[in-house]
Motif scaffolding. Structure first.
Motif, PDB file in Angstrom:
ATOM      1  N   HIS A 276       0.831  -1.203   0.000  1.00 28.69           N
ATOM      2  CA  HIS A 276       0.000   0.000   0.000  1.00 28.69           C
ATOM      3  C   HIS A 276       0.868   1.257   0.000  1.00 28.69           C
ATOM      4  CE1 HIS A 276      -3.685   2.306   1.757  1.00 28.69           C
ATOM      5  NE2 HIS A 276      -3.525   2.499   0.466  1.00 28.69           N
ATOM      6  N   TYR A 277       1.907   1.250   0.798  1.00 27.06           N
ATOM      7  CA  TYR A 277       2.820   2.396   0.838  1.00 27.06           C
ATOM      8  C   TYR A 277       3.417   2.662  -0.537  1.00 27.06           C
ATOM      9  CZ  TYR A 277       7.109   5.029   1.656  1.00 27.06           C
ATOM     10  OH  TYR A 277       8.121   5.959   1.575  1.00 27.06           O
ATOM     11  N   GLN A 278       3.862   1.592  -1.203  1.00 23.28           N
ATOM     12  CA  GLN A 278       4.478   1.773  -2.512  1.00 23.28           C
ATOM     13  C   GLN A 278       3.465   2.254  -3.542  1.00 23.28           C
ATOM     14  OE1 GLN A 278       7.747   1.483  -2.843  1.00 23.28           O
ATOM     15  NE2 GLN A 278       7.612   2.218  -4.957  1.00 23.28           N
ATOM     16  N   LEU A 279       2.228   1.748  -3.452  1.00 23.03           N
ATOM     17  CA  LEU A 279       1.180   2.202  -4.374  1.00 23.03           C
ATOM     18  C   LEU A 279       0.942   3.694  -4.263  1.00 23.03           C
ATOM     19  CD1 LEU A 279      -1.530  -0.620  -4.133  1.00 23.03           C
ATOM     20  CD2 LEU A 279      -0.208   0.025  -6.153  1.00 23.03           C
ATOM     21  N   LEU A 280       0.984   4.207  -3.050  1.00 20.22           N
ATOM     22  CA  LEU A 280       0.747   5.635  -2.824  1.00 20.22           C
ATOM     23  C   LEU A 280       1.873   6.497  -3.379  1.00 20.22           C
ATOM     24  CD1 LEU A 280      -0.685   5.505   0.822  1.00 20.22           C
ATOM     25  CD2 LEU A 280      -1.956   5.866  -1.311  1.00 20.22           C
ATOM     26  N   ASN A 281       3.022   5.896  -3.620  1.00 16.88           N
ATOM     27  CA  ASN A 281       4.157   6.637  -4.171  1.00 16.88           C
ATOM     28  C   ASN A 281       4.197   6.625  -5.693  1.00 16.88           C
ATOM     29  OD1 ASN A 281       5.356   7.463  -1.744  1.00 16.88           O
ATOM     30  ND2 ASN A 281       6.393   5.494  -1.488  1.00 16.88           N
ATOM     31  N   GLU A 282       3.333   5.821  -6.297  1.00 19.25           N
ATOM     32  CA  GLU A 282       3.388   5.619  -7.742  1.00 19.25           C
ATOM     33  C   GLU A 282       2.278   6.375  -8.474  1.00 19.25           C
ATOM     34  OE1 GLU A 282       5.778   3.989  -9.192  1.00 19.25           O
ATOM     35  OE2 GLU A 282       6.654   2.800  -7.569  1.00 19.25           O
ATOM     36  N   THR A 283       2.525   6.598  -9.748  1.00 11.94           N
ATOM     37  CA  THR A 283       1.506   7.126 -10.654  1.00 11.94           C
ATOM     38  C   THR A 283       1.308   6.103 -11.769  1.00 11.94           C
ATOM     39  OG1 THR A 283       3.120   8.228 -12.101  1.00 11.94           O
ATOM     40  CG2 THR A 283       2.280   9.485 -10.188  1.00 11.94           C
ATOM     41  N   ALA A 284       0.276   6.294 -12.572  1.00 15.01           N
ATOM     42  CA  ALA A 284       0.054   5.375 -13.690  1.00 15.01           C
ATOM     43  C   ALA A 284       1.268   5.365 -14.613  1.00 15.01           C
ATOM     44  CB  ALA A 284      -1.197   5.789 -14.457  1.00 15.01           C
ATOM     45  N   GLU A 285       1.885   6.507 -14.783  1.00 11.52           N
ATOM     46  CA  GLU A 285       3.056   6.600 -15.651  1.00 11.52           C
ATOM     47  C   GLU A 285       4.270   5.887 -15.051  1.00 11.52           C
ATOM     48  OE1 GLU A 285       5.787   9.978 -17.938  1.00 11.52           O
ATOM     49  OE2 GLU A 285       4.150  10.590 -16.611  1.00 11.52           O
ATOM     50  N   SER A 286       4.511   6.087 -13.760  1.00  9.44           N
ATOM     51  CA  SER A 286       5.692   5.482 -13.142  1.00  9.44           C
ATOM     52  C   SER A 286       5.576   3.960 -13.045  1.00  9.44           C
ATOM     53  CB  SER A 286       5.926   6.082 -11.753  1.00  9.44           C
ATOM     54  OG  SER A 286       4.896   5.697 -10.846  1.00  9.44           O
ATOM     55  N   ASN A 304      -8.064   2.886  -8.608  1.00  6.64           N
ATOM     56  CA  ASN A 304      -8.644   2.129  -7.487  1.00  6.64           C
ATOM     57  C   ASN A 304      -7.774   2.045  -6.235  1.00  6.64           C
ATOM     58  OD1 ASN A 304     -11.242   0.707  -8.620  1.00  6.64           O
ATOM     59  ND2 ASN A 304      -9.698   0.477 -10.233  1.00  6.64           N
ATOM     60  N   ARG A 305      -6.600   2.655  -6.237  1.00 10.36           N
ATOM     61  CA  ARG A 305      -5.683   2.416  -5.121  1.00 10.36           C
ATOM     62  C   ARG A 305      -6.192   2.957  -3.791  1.00 10.36           C
ATOM     63  NH1 ARG A 305      -0.622   6.362  -6.809  1.00 10.36           N
ATOM     64  NH2 ARG A 305      -1.809   8.314  -6.962  1.00 10.36           N
ATOM     65  N   PHE A 314      -7.346  -6.699  -3.218  1.00 10.34           N
ATOM     66  CA  PHE A 314      -7.157  -5.599  -4.171  1.00 10.34           C
ATOM     67  C   PHE A 314      -6.899  -6.150  -5.568  1.00 10.34           C
ATOM     68  CE2 PHE A 314      -4.360  -2.428  -6.272  1.00 10.34           C
ATOM     69  CZ  PHE A 314      -5.247  -1.354  -6.293  1.00 10.34           C
ATOM     70  N   CYS A 315      -6.060  -7.181  -5.655  1.00 12.26           N
ATOM     71  CA  CYS A 315      -5.785  -7.804  -6.953  1.00 12.26           C
ATOM     72  C   CYS A 315      -7.053  -8.412  -7.550  1.00 12.26           C
ATOM     73  CB  CYS A 315      -4.708  -8.868  -6.811  1.00 12.26           C
ATOM     74  SG  CYS A 315      -3.082  -8.216  -6.382  1.00 12.26           S
ATOM     75  N   GLU A 316      -7.856  -9.022  -6.696  1.00 12.17           N
ATOM     76  CA  GLU A 316      -9.106  -9.613  -7.165  1.00 12.17           C
ATOM     77  C   GLU A 316     -10.074  -8.540  -7.649  1.00 12.17           C
ATOM     78  OE1 GLU A 316     -12.517 -12.795  -5.664  1.00 12.17           O
ATOM     79  OE2 GLU A 316     -11.020 -12.035  -4.248  1.00 12.17           O
ATOM     80  N   LYS A 317     -10.075  -7.396  -6.983  1.00 12.46           N
ATOM     81  CA  LYS A 317     -10.998  -6.320  -7.330  1.00 12.46           C
ATOM     82  C   LYS A 317     -10.704  -5.733  -8.709  1.00 12.46           C
ATOM     83  CE  LYS A 317     -12.552  -1.720  -5.811  1.00 12.46           C
ATOM     84  NZ  LYS A 317     -13.987  -2.045  -5.939  1.00 12.46           N
ATOM     85  N   ILE A 318      -9.420  -5.616  -9.047  1.00  9.01           N
ATOM     86  CA  ILE A 318      -9.067  -4.929 -10.289  1.00  9.01           C
ATOM     87  C   ILE A 318      -8.778  -5.888 -11.449  1.00  9.01           C
ATOM     88  CG2 ILE A 318      -8.174  -2.927  -9.055  1.00  9.01           C
ATOM     89  CD1 ILE A 318      -5.376  -3.899  -9.606  1.00  9.01           C
TER      90      ILE A 318
END
Length: 432
Positions: A276-286, A304-305, A314-318
Motif C-alpha cells: 500500500h505504501y508503494q502504491l501511494l508513491n506511484e503514478t500510472a506513468e511510473s 482504485n488504489r 485488491f488484486c481480485e478487485k481490479i
C-alpha cells in the motif's frame, strides 16, 4: 555419474515432492539430484510461505543433494521466464543428464508437440492468437484457443501424438498450470538444443489449485497454505498432524508443522502495508517501468488504489478478462521489489545448501559449468569480476536484485516472528 535436475518452489515442501525425488532417483538410477528452487518469492507473485533456507532444508532431508537459488526476477515471473531461468541454469552446469518435472498428464508426447508449436510460432497459430486477443481474451486463454485450433487443423492419422487426443482432452491439458509449465520447460530445451532428457512424472493426489485437505491423498501446496488461512480452531490441524505421525510422515512436514505451531510463516497479508505504501508513491506513468506492467493495469491501479484494504483482495478487485489475478499479483510484487527487467538466462549458480555426500557433484560442476558457482554471498562480486564485462554486469544485477528482495522478506519475517534481522550476506549455507 548420473545427475537429475528439478525446478521447484517447495512452497511448502510436501509428500508429493518427496515422492517425485524418490521416484526419479529410482527410475534413472541417479547418483545426484540438483534442485533449482525459487528463493523468498514464488511464481504466483507472492512471498514464500517459509524462508528459502528452511524450504531448502526440507528438500535436502528428503532426497535432494544440492539446492541452487533461482533469482527473484525469474522466480516471480510468468511461466516462460520461470522456465527459461531454471532450465538455462541447469543447462549451463554442464553435467545434468535429465530434467524431471511433474504434470497432471502422463502424455509427454502431446506436451512435446505443443512445445514445438509454441517455440516455432507458425503463421496460422500467430494469426489465431492475435484474433483471440482482439476478441478480448486474456493471453493464456487466447494462447490455448490458438493452440487448440492449430493442433486440430494440422493433425492427421499419421500424427499419433495428436490424433489420439480429442479436442476436449487437449483443452483440459492446457488448463493445468503444471502442464503449462512443463510445456515451457520443453520449449526452452528445444530452443537451447539441449542434450538434457526430459522426464515427466504425473502428479498424485490433490490438483495444483485444490485447497481441500484430503488426508487420503498427497496434499497440494495450495491445500497446505489454505489450512493456515481458513482455520478457525486447531482441530483440523491436529487431525492432520496425527495422520502424519501415524503414517510416519511427520519428518516430511517438519518445517511446516513447526511454522504452524509457532506462528512462524508469511502470507501475502504480511506485506499489505509495504504494498500500500508503494502504491501511494506511484503514478500510472511510473508504474509502466516495472516488469510485466501494461498500461491498462497501471490505469486501473491509479483509479482504485484508494480502496486498497489488502494485497489479495485488491488484486481480485481490479482483475479483468485481459488481466488475471496472478498476473496482477506478479506486477505488484515487481513494483515492491523494483524489478524493471528480467533476463531469460541465469549467469551464475548460487548454492543454498547441499548434502556432505555431494562433494563429487560439486567438483564436477566446478569443472564442467560455464557459469560461476557462488557458495558465499560476500564473495559474489569478486567472482563476477572475473567474467567478461557484459556477463559480469548481468550477474551482478541479478544477484543484487535477489539480495535486496530477500532482505525485504527478512525484514517482514523478523518483525512477525520477533527474531533478530539477519542480512542476506550473514546467512550461512546449509550443509547436511
Amino acid at each position: 555419474m548420473k545427475v537429475v535436475g528439478i525446478i521447484a518452489e517447495y512452497n511448502p515442501f510436501h509428500e508429493g515432492h518427496k515422492y517425485q525425488l524418490e521416484k526419479i532417483r529410482h527410475e534413472t538410477a541417479a547418483d545426484y539430484i540438483v534442485v533449482v528452487m525459487s528463493g523468498d518469492y514464488v511464481q504466483r507473485g507472492m512471498p514464500a510461505f517459509l524462508p528459502k533456507h528452511r524450504r531448502a532444508e526440507s528438500a535436502l532431508r528428503n532426497g535432494a543433494d544440492l539446492i541452487l537459488e533461482l533469482p527473484v526476477g525469474n522466480a516471480a515471473s510468468s511461466a516462460e521466464f520461470f522456465a527459461c531461468g531454471g532450465v538455462s541454469l541447469l543447462e549451463q552446469l554442464g553435467c545434468i543428464d535429465y530434467l524431471c518435472f511433474g504434470a497432471e498428464t502422463d502424455h509427454l508426447s502431446i506436451l512435446k508437440k505443443i512445445a514445438v508449436v509454441l517455440a516455432d510460432e507458425p503463421a496460422f497459430y500467430i494469426a489465431t492468437l492475435k484474433s483471440g486477443l482482439q476478441k478480448g481474451l486474456n493471453f493464456p486463454a487466447a494462447r490455448s484457443e490458438a493452440l487448440l485450433q492449430y493442433l486440430s487443423d494440422h493433425s492427421s492419422s499419421q500424427e499419433d501424438t495428436i490424433a489420439d487426443f480429442s479436442y476436449e482432452e487437449i483443452e483440459q491439458i492446457l488448463l493445468s498450470p503444471n502442464n503449462i509449465l512443463a510445456i515451457e520447460y520443453l520449449k526452452v530445451l528445444n530452443r537451447l538444443h539441449s542434450q538434457i532428457k526430459p522426464i515427466l512424472i504425473q502428479r498424485l493426489g490433490n490438483p495444483y489449485h485444490d485447497q481441500l485437505l484430503d488426508f487420503s491423498k498427497y496434499p497440494s501446496a495450495s491445500a497446505l497454505r489454505s489450512l493456515v488461512s481458513t482455520l478457525t480452531g486447531t482441530e483440523t490441524f491436529q487431525k492432520f498432524k496425527a495422520n502424519l505421525i501415524s503414517d510416519n510422515k511427520e519428518t516430511i512436514y517438519r518445517e511446516y508443522i513447526d511454522a504452524i505451531e509457532q506462528n512462524k510463516y508469511l502470507t501475502p497479508a504480511d506485506f499489505n502495508l509495504l504494498i500500500h505504501y508503494q502504491l501511494l508513491n506511484e503514478t500510472a506513468e511510473s508504474l509502466l517501468r516495472y516488469q510485466d506492467f501494461p498500461e491498462s493495469l497501471a490505469n486501473r491501479i491509479e483509479k482504485n488504489r484508494n480502496v486498497f484494504s489488502d494485497f489479495e483482495s485488491f488484486c481480485e478487485k481490479i482483475k479483468s478478462k485481459e488481466l488475471t489475478q496472478t498476473r496482477i499479483q506478479r506486477a505488484l510484487l515487481h513494483m515492491l521489489l523494483n524489478i524493471t527487467d528480467v533476463e531469460k538466462t541465469v549467469p551464475y549458480a548460487r548454492v543454498l545448501g547441499f548434502r556432505k555426500s555431494s562433494g563429487p557433484l560439486l567438483h564436477k560442476i566446478k569443472n564442467c559449468s560455464s557459469i560461476p558457482l557462488v557458495t558465499k554471498a560476500a564473495d559474489a562480486e569478486r567472482i563476477f569480476s572475473a567474467l567478461p564485462p557484459v556477463h559480469a554486469a548481468k550477474a551482478s544485477q541479478q544477484f543484487s536484485q535477489t539480495i535486496h528482495a530477500s532482505n525485504i522478506y527478512e525484514s517482514v519475517w523478523s518483525a512477525k516472528t520477533k527474531k533478530e534481522y539477519t542480512n542476506e550476506y550473514q546467512k550461512k549455507i546449509l550443509i547436511l
